[in-house]
Enzyme design. Structure first.
Site, PDB file in Angstrom:
ATOM      1  N   SER A 127       0.844  -1.184   0.000  1.00  0.00           N
ATOM      2  CA  SER A 127       0.000   0.000   0.000  1.00  0.00           C
ATOM      3  C   SER A 127       0.883   1.238   0.000  1.00  0.00           C
ATOM      4  CB  SER A 127      -0.914   0.002   1.235  1.00  0.00           C
ATOM      5  OG  SER A 127      -1.614   1.223   1.349  1.00  0.00           O
TER       6      SER A 127
ATOM      7  N   HIS B 134      -4.321   2.669 -12.225  1.00  0.00           N
ATOM      8  CA  HIS B 134      -4.170   1.331 -12.799  1.00  0.00           C
ATOM      9  C   HIS B 134      -3.083   1.254 -13.869  1.00  0.00           C
ATOM     10  CE1 HIS B 134      -8.459  -0.242 -11.631  1.00  0.00           C
ATOM     11  NE2 HIS B 134      -7.705   0.060 -10.602  1.00  0.00           N
TER      12      HIS B 134
ATOM     13  N   LYS C  53     -11.391  -3.957 -12.402  1.00  0.00           N
ATOM     14  CA  LYS C  53     -12.203  -3.151 -13.312  1.00  0.00           C
ATOM     15  C   LYS C  53     -12.539  -1.834 -12.612  1.00  0.00           C
ATOM     16  CE  LYS C  53     -15.811  -3.158 -10.757  1.00  0.00           C
ATOM     17  NZ  LYS C  53     -16.365  -1.889 -10.274  1.00  0.00           N
TER      18      LYS C  53
ATOM     19  N   TYR D  21       4.840  -0.004  -2.788  1.00  0.00           N
ATOM     20  CA  TYR D  21       4.628  -0.699  -4.051  1.00  0.00           C
ATOM     21  C   TYR D  21       5.962  -1.107  -4.667  1.00  0.00           C
ATOM     22  CZ  TYR D  21      -0.172   1.118  -3.928  1.00  0.00           C
ATOM     23  OH  TYR D  21      -1.463   1.414  -3.580  1.00  0.00           O
TER      24      TYR D  21
END
Length: 246
Positions: free
Chosen positions: A19, A61, A79, A40
């Site tokens: 995170s 994303h 999604k 990350y």
């Protein structure tokens, strides 16, 4: 949600959480089992990481997917996957170059209802399909990052309606075009829409999607597919399916 699911596959998959906030990653590791990374970058650089599940707000994303591919990882991206159509080309090219796979976490394609309706349409029992009518209206709060266009990338149709667009294209018919119409003049990201669909096979369809419309009977909604020989009525979430004919 993914953490709860993957917890059932201990021994087959070992999970770790990353995170922007190390404390949040540690909390998830405690709740669902596994280890955590402080960032990350640490997760992507670790040789033990085989695949990355990108479950951040949509505007992040593309960057994380490309970074994961460059680090040699397979990617599952939540999604809606990317904001622009051209983003898919960039991801596909990167995946091909490094020899890794990218999967969109779109569960509606795998729903039993989708497979049942596809089998009905392809069986010919409805005849030539004329109309597809999908009712996906409900009342749902838009809070957190979903209320922030800078993170969400769009409104209700982009965030949740993408499920139903995938559903509409998985019924044994091929979507040729889709056009969204947005009612009213509300400020901020859209919360309601009507999507007009055209199919290669000649059928037309309409999807009603909303986060601000009351749905009676605790969320039960009726949708239908009409053909020249018969029609099918179904509860939108798959509670029942009924086929009728002349």
């Amino acid at each position: 949600m993914h953490g709860r699911t993957l917890r059932r596959f201990r021994g087959e998959a070992e999970c770790a959480y990353a995170s922007r906030h190390a404390a949040r990653a540690e909390e998830y590791a405690r709740r669902f089992g596994g280890t955590s990374f402080a960032s990350y970058d640490a997760a992507l650089e670790d040789a033990r990481t085989d695949a990355v599940l990108v479950a951040t707000p949509p505007m992040l994303h593309l960057e994380l997917t490309l970074r994961a591919l460059e680090a040699g990882k397979h990617v599952i991206v939540e999604k809606p996957p990317f904001v622009r159509a051209a983003d898919f080309d960039r991801v596909a090219a990167s995946a091909a170059r490094v020899g890794r796979q990218v999967l969109v976490a779109e569960n509606y394609f795998y729903k039993p209802l989708t497979a049942e309706l596809r089998a009905i349409v392809e069986s010919g029992v409805l005849g030539r399909v004329l109309f597809v009518q999908l009712n996906a209206i409900k009342r749902q709060p838009a809070d957190g990052w979903r209320a922030d266009p800078a993170l969400a990338g769009g409104g209700a149709l982009f965030e949740g309606g993408i499920h139903w667009l995938n559903f509409a294209g998985s019924l044994g018919l091929t979507v040729r075009s889709a056009q969204a119409l947005f009612p009213g003049h509300a400020a901020g990201p859209e919360r309601s829409s009507l999507v007009a669909l055209r199919y290669e096979e000649g059928a037309v369809g309409a999807l009603l999607y909303s986060w601000e419309t009351h749905s009676p009977l605790r969320g039960l909604r009726l949708s239908r597919i009409f053909g020249t020989r018969g029609n099918v009525t179904f509860e939108s979430n798959g509670v029942f399916v009924a086929v009728s004919g002349p």
